[in-house]
Write a protein that holds these residues in place. Structure first.
Motif, PDB file in Angstrom:
ATOM      1  N   ASN A  82      -0.374   6.795  -7.265  1.00  0.00           N
ATOM      2  CA  ASN A  82      -1.369   6.334  -6.225  1.00  0.00           C
ATOM      3  C   ASN A  82      -0.799   5.249  -5.369  1.00  0.00           C
ATOM      4  OD1 ASN A  82      -3.660   7.649  -7.664  1.00  0.00           O
ATOM      5  ND2 ASN A  82      -3.873   6.200  -9.089  1.00  0.00           N
ATOM      6  N   GLU A  83       0.549   5.255  -5.155  1.00  0.00           N
ATOM      7  CA  GLU A  83       1.227   4.294  -4.396  1.00  0.00           C
ATOM      8  C   GLU A  83       1.897   5.071  -3.448  1.00  0.00           C
ATOM      9  OE1 GLU A  83       3.425   1.077  -6.105  1.00  0.00           O
ATOM     10  OE2 GLU A  83       1.632   0.095  -6.904  1.00  0.00           O
ATOM     11  N   CYS A  84       2.403   6.347  -3.730  1.00  0.00           N
ATOM     12  CA  CYS A  84       3.316   7.230  -3.072  1.00  0.00           C
ATOM     13  C   CYS A  84       2.455   8.481  -2.632  1.00  0.00           C
ATOM     14  CB  CYS A  84       4.604   7.629  -3.605  1.00  0.00           C
ATOM     15  SG  CYS A  84       5.608   6.135  -4.036  1.00  0.00           S
ATOM     16  N   SER A 109      -6.067   3.435  -0.103  1.00  0.00           N
ATOM     17  CA  SER A 109      -6.055   2.053  -0.055  1.00  0.00           C
ATOM     18  C   SER A 109      -4.885   1.308  -0.738  1.00  0.00           C
ATOM     19  CB  SER A 109      -7.262   1.460  -0.517  1.00  0.00           C
ATOM     20  OG  SER A 109      -7.535   1.768  -1.895  1.00  0.00           O
ATOM     21  N   ARG A 110      -4.337   1.822  -1.736  1.00  0.00           N
ATOM     22  CA  ARG A 110      -3.406   1.097  -2.574  1.00  0.00           C
ATOM     23  C   ARG A 110      -1.977   1.473  -2.456  1.00  0.00           C
ATOM     24  NH1 ARG A 110      -3.832   2.113  -8.510  1.00  0.00           N
ATOM     25  NH2 ARG A 110      -1.905   0.784  -8.709  1.00  0.00           N
ATOM     26  N   ALA A 111      -1.829   2.503  -1.188  1.00  0.00           N
ATOM     27  CA  ALA A 111      -0.698   3.380  -1.020  1.00  0.00           C
ATOM     28  C   ALA A 111       0.432   2.288  -0.279  1.00  0.00           C
ATOM     29  CB  ALA A 111      -0.635   4.320   0.242  1.00  0.00           C
ATOM     30  N   ARG A 112       1.545   2.516  -0.833  1.00  0.00           N
ATOM     31  CA  ARG A 112       2.791   1.777  -0.570  1.00  0.00           C
ATOM     32  C   ARG A 112       3.826   2.633   0.571  1.00  0.00           C
ATOM     33  NH1 ARG A 112       4.013  -3.249  -2.990  1.00  0.00           N
ATOM     34  NH2 ARG A 112       2.037  -4.022  -3.903  1.00  0.00           N
ATOM     35  N   LYS A 156      -6.034   1.991   7.274  1.00  0.00           N
ATOM     36  CA  LYS A 156      -6.644   1.433   6.034  1.00  0.00           C
ATOM     37  C   LYS A 156      -5.844   1.121   5.160  1.00  0.00           C
ATOM     38  CE  LYS A 156     -10.910   4.006   6.948  1.00  0.00           C
ATOM     39  NZ  LYS A 156     -11.888   4.971   6.543  1.00  0.00           N
ATOM     40  N   ALA A 157      -4.415   1.611   5.213  1.00  0.00           N
ATOM     41  CA  ALA A 157      -3.505   1.305   3.854  1.00  0.00           C
ATOM     42  C   ALA A 157      -2.693   0.127   4.581  1.00  0.00           C
ATOM     43  CB  ALA A 157      -2.659   2.508   3.948  1.00  0.00           C
ATOM     44  N   LYS A 158      -3.420  -1.046   4.317  1.00  0.00           N
ATOM     45  CA  LYS A 158      -3.135  -2.289   4.731  1.00  0.00           C
ATOM     46  C   LYS A 158      -1.780  -2.975   3.776  1.00  0.00           C
ATOM     47  CE  LYS A 158      -7.239  -3.853   6.850  1.00  0.00           C
ATOM     48  NZ  LYS A 158      -8.206  -4.939   7.205  1.00  0.00           N
ATOM     49  N   SER A 159      -1.567  -2.216   2.571  1.00  0.00           N
ATOM     50  CA  SER A 159      -0.325  -2.577   1.868  1.00  0.00           C
ATOM     51  C   SER A 159       0.714  -1.777   2.228  1.00  0.00           C
ATOM     52  CB  SER A 159      -0.825  -2.622   0.221  1.00  0.00           C
ATOM     53  OG  SER A 159      -1.721  -3.604   0.108  1.00  0.00           O
ATOM     54  N   LEU A 160       0.728  -0.980   2.920  1.00  0.00           N
ATOM     55  CA  LEU A 160       1.892   0.264   3.347  1.00  0.00           C
ATOM     56  C   LEU A 160       3.082  -0.325   3.661  1.00  0.00           C
ATOM     57  CD1 LEU A 160       1.555   3.109   3.208  1.00  0.00           C
ATOM     58  CD2 LEU A 160       1.513   3.036   5.722  1.00  0.00           C
ATOM     59  N   ARG A 161       4.243   0.023   2.742  1.00  0.00           N
ATOM     60  CA  ARG A 161       5.458  -0.564   3.210  1.00  0.00           C
ATOM     61  C   ARG A 161       6.462   0.471   3.872  1.00  0.00           C
ATOM     62  NH1 ARG A 161       3.090  -4.267   0.878  1.00  0.00           N
ATOM     63  NH2 ARG A 161       3.792  -5.810  -0.593  1.00  0.00           N
ATOM     64  N   THR A 162       6.079   1.779   3.694  1.00  0.00           N
ATOM     65  CA  THR A 162       6.774   2.671   4.374  1.00  0.00           C
ATOM     66  C   THR A 162       5.895   3.735   4.956  1.00  0.00           C
ATOM     67  OG1 THR A 162       8.690   2.691   2.698  1.00  0.00           O
ATOM     68  CG2 THR A 162       8.511   4.663   4.131  1.00  0.00           C
ATOM     69  N   LEU A 163       6.159   3.931   6.317  1.00  0.00           N
ATOM     70  CA  LEU A 163       5.412   5.180   7.056  1.00  0.00           C
ATOM     71  C   LEU A 163       6.228   5.738   7.689  1.00  0.00           C
ATOM     72  CD1 LEU A 163       2.954   6.652   8.235  1.00  0.00           C
ATOM     73  CD2 LEU A 163       3.087   4.811  10.194  1.00  0.00           C
ATOM     74  N   PHE A 200      -0.158  -1.232  14.229  1.00  0.00           N
ATOM     75  CA  PHE A 200       0.685  -2.244  13.977  1.00  0.00           C
ATOM     76  C   PHE A 200       0.069  -3.676  13.748  1.00  0.00           C
ATOM     77  CE2 PHE A 200       3.444   0.004  17.448  1.00  0.00           C
ATOM     78  CZ  PHE A 200       4.096   1.099  16.361  1.00  0.00           C
ATOM     79  N   LEU A 201      -1.244  -3.763  14.066  1.00  0.00           N
ATOM     80  CA  LEU A 201      -1.982  -5.021  13.886  1.00  0.00           C
ATOM     81  C   LEU A 201      -2.577  -5.172  12.502  1.00  0.00           C
ATOM     82  CD1 LEU A 201      -4.019  -5.278  17.072  1.00  0.00           C
ATOM     83  CD2 LEU A 201      -2.225  -6.838  16.563  1.00  0.00           C
ATOM     84  N   ARG A 202      -2.722  -3.755  11.928  1.00  0.00           N
ATOM     85  CA  ARG A 202      -3.103  -3.533  10.626  1.00  0.00           C
ATOM     86  C   ARG A 202      -2.072  -3.451   9.504  1.00  0.00           C
ATOM     87  NH1 ARG A 202      -9.045  -0.659  10.944  1.00  0.00           N
ATOM     88  NH2 ARG A 202      -9.634  -1.215  12.903  1.00  0.00           N
ATOM     89  N   LEU A 203      -1.127  -2.659   9.928  1.00  0.00           N
ATOM     90  CA  LEU A 203       0.031  -2.364   8.876  1.00  0.00           C
ATOM     91  C   LEU A 203       1.146  -3.365   8.847  1.00  0.00           C
ATOM     92  CD1 LEU A 203       0.303   1.524   8.991  1.00  0.00           C
ATOM     93  CD2 LEU A 203      -1.640  -0.254   7.806  1.00  0.00           C
ATOM     94  N   THR A 204       0.514  -4.639   8.758  1.00  0.00           N
ATOM     95  CA  THR A 204       1.667  -5.865   9.029  1.00  0.00           C
ATOM     96  C   THR A 204       2.587  -5.971   7.818  1.00  0.00           C
ATOM     97  OG1 THR A 204       0.015  -7.272   8.076  1.00  0.00           O
ATOM     98  CG2 THR A 204       0.221  -7.097  10.423  1.00  0.00           C
ATOM     99  N   CYS A 205       2.590  -5.271   6.687  1.00  0.00           N
ATOM    100  CA  CYS A 205       3.465  -5.453   5.648  1.00  0.00           C
ATOM    101  C   CYS A 205       4.770  -4.177   5.551  1.00  0.00           C
ATOM    102  CB  CYS A 205       2.683  -5.100   4.349  1.00  0.00           C
ATOM    103  SG  CYS A 205       1.518  -6.328   3.840  1.00  0.00           S
ATOM    104  N   LEU A 206       4.643  -3.239   6.992  1.00  0.00           N
ATOM    105  CA  LEU A 206       5.653  -2.275   6.814  1.00  0.00           C
ATOM    106  C   LEU A 206       7.112  -2.845   6.801  1.00  0.00           C
ATOM    107  CD1 LEU A 206       4.203   0.081   9.558  1.00  0.00           C
ATOM    108  CD2 LEU A 206       4.586   0.667   7.143  1.00  0.00           C
ATOM    109  N   ARG A 207       7.962  -2.330   5.828  1.00  0.00           N
ATOM    110  CA  ARG A 207       9.153  -2.577   5.894  1.00  0.00           C
ATOM    111  C   ARG A 207      10.302  -1.342   6.635  1.00  0.00           C
ATOM    112  NH1 ARG A 207       6.272  -6.237   3.197  1.00  0.00           N
ATOM    113  NH2 ARG A 207       7.476  -7.568   2.101  1.00  0.00           N
TER     114      ARG A 207
END
Length: 469
Positions: A109-111, A128-131, A152-159, A175-182
């Motif tokens: 549920n994260e990938c 919602s839990r996607a990383r 809506k995937a605000k915890s996303l690390r990779t897109l 970019f305003l919502r997915l601020t956790c992107l690495r």
């Protein structure tokens, strides 16, 4: 009936045994004797770093199997990442199966991976839990938008966008919502505009914008101070990079390959002291209104690895300026391409083709100009190349459009050029004023490929050329 259990504790391997395991998996015995002699000392040092762990030696040996050159092995020795990886792999294998299964379950549920058809024909997925999220774009869809559920995937690390479809615009809301992107990979999506809100992704480490169609990056990119890798290859419309790029203090890799309209790099590129890879260094100068960086900015960037192309050497004022690049100190550089031409396009596709009559007229004009400003310009360029002597660890050297009449002393002197014992490829292209090749070419011990193009004034090669053949 109770039995007695005997525990046999295995000790670590001696360094010599580690070397035996490592060289087996590195296919050491299959290499030529001369190659083995070059690699043996480095290999034994690598074996010591395995700290007696057999699986570490096996993993490291497998990594080295397809690394052919001495410099490749040296790079592994000087980088602890590969050693740490092999040790980590060993520790992974000794994990209990139950713990491993538990660790695997944490990724559920994260990938996610979706095709664009999935997102159109099915109910909107819950991420919602996607990383980590990959979007596979169907090639037939020439133009599309990033699906709304992604926002809506605000915890996303990779897109990551995969496929050959086009995403010409990205909403600033992303970019305003997915601020956790690495990691943000928009390669080959033909992005026409990058919103300035990209600067909000302050945690971003990796940004791939290959084949984008925008003319420039927003200045807000310079606020991505955690960014380590920026890939802009094949951005054929890109004309300039933003001022203040030195704000990317953690940048280690900047790929500008085939950015043919990029006329110069901004001042301050030399302040990126952690830079390990820079595909193209494009010199600014008087013709650009004094804009752009000078070659002296390369002075303190001594950890380059891989390939470096220096473009626009014809804009340099003298050899003293060239000497400030300190190429002699860049011992990790693998390949060096020097372009004296004033245009930045490396490809020969757009060059004009002259017929024999036009060439004859051109040569007659050249004969008439034997002194004056043209002669001073040639001597200036000879001085520039003389001052660009690279470190002898180099494996590939290419000199293009050199307008001088003679090659530099460091190429003509046996005492100097024979120290380039790792050089396997040498290209001399369109050095049309030179009348003879460096006499040392036959003495390069490892040279495998010699490419000579457009040197019509060279009429013969002396016996010294075949000295080592």
């Amino acid at each position: 009936m109770m039995g007695t259990a005997y525990v046999c504790k295995l000790g670590i391997l001696p360094d010599e045994d580690c070397w035996s395991v490592l060289r087996h998996y590195a296919a050491f015995a299959e290499r030529q004797e001369e190659e083995r002699e070059k690699l043996k000392k480095i290999g034994m040092e690598l074996a010591k770093k395995c700290k007696g762990l057999p699986l570490s030696a096996k993993t490291l040996g497998s990594l080295l199997r397809f690394k052919k050159s001495k410099q490749d092995w040296q790079d592994v020795l000087e980088s602890d990442k590969d050693i740490q990886y092999s040790k980590a792999k060993y520790e992974y294998y000794i994990m209990h199966d139950l713990i491993h299964d538990f660790a695997k379950s944490l990724g559920e549920n994260e990938c996610f991976t979706f095709t664009t058809k999935d997102t159109m024909n099915a109910q909107e997925p819950s991420c919602s839990r996607a990383r980590h999220l990959s979007l596979v774009v169907v090639v037939e869809e020439k133009c599309m938008n990033i699906p709304s559920f992604t926002y809506k995937a605000k915890s996303l690390r990779t897109l990551k966008i995969v496929g050959g479809g086009q995403i010409p615009k990205v909403s600033s809301d992303l970019f305003l919502r997915l601020t956790c992107l690495r990691t943000l990979d928009l390669a080959d999506s033909y992005l026409e505009e990058l919103p300035k809100e990209i600067g909000k992704l302050i945690h971003l480490r990796y940004l791939n914008l290959s084949a984008a169609r925008f003319r420039e990056l927003p200045k807000s990119v310079t606020r991505l101070y955690n960014l380590q890798i920026l890939i802009l290859e094949r951005c054929s419309n890109l004309c300039k990079l933003p001022k203040g790029i030195w704000g990317l203090v953690n940048l280690i890799d900047l790929d500008l390959s085939e950015c043919l309209r990029l006329c110069y790099l901004p001042e301050g590129i030399g302040r990126l002291s952690r830079l390990r890879s820079l595909s193209d260094f494009i010199i600014g100068g008087v013709e650009r209104g004094g804009r752009g960086c000078k070659i002296g900015e390369l002075k303190d960037v001594n950890f380059f690895k891989g390939i470096l192309r220096i473009i626009g050497l014809g804009r340099m004022e003298n050899g003293n300026e060239a000497k400030m690049a300190c190429l002699k100190n860049k011992q990790h550089l693998r390949a060096l391409y020097l372009y004296f031409n004033q245009y930045t396009g490396v490809s020969r596709v757009d060059e004009e083709v002259y017929d024999e009559e036009e060439e004859k007229e051109e040569k007659e004009e050249e004969v008439e100009v034997v002194d004056g400003e043209d002669m001073l310009s040639r001597r200036r360029m000879e001085d520039v190349l003389e001052s660009l002597q690279p470190h002898p660890n180099l494996e590939i050297l290419s000199i293009n459009d050199y307008p001088g009449v003679v090659f530099p002393n460091w190429m003509s002197s046996p005492a100097t050029f024979m120290n380039f014992s790792n050089l396997v490829f040498l290209e001399l292209s369109e050095c049309s004023k030179c009348k003879q090749l460096p006499p040392t070419l036959g003495k390069l011990p490892s040279l495998e490929t010699l490419v000579i193009i457009g040197m019509d004034k060279v009429k013969f090669m002396g016996v010294e050329f075949f000295w080592n053949r």
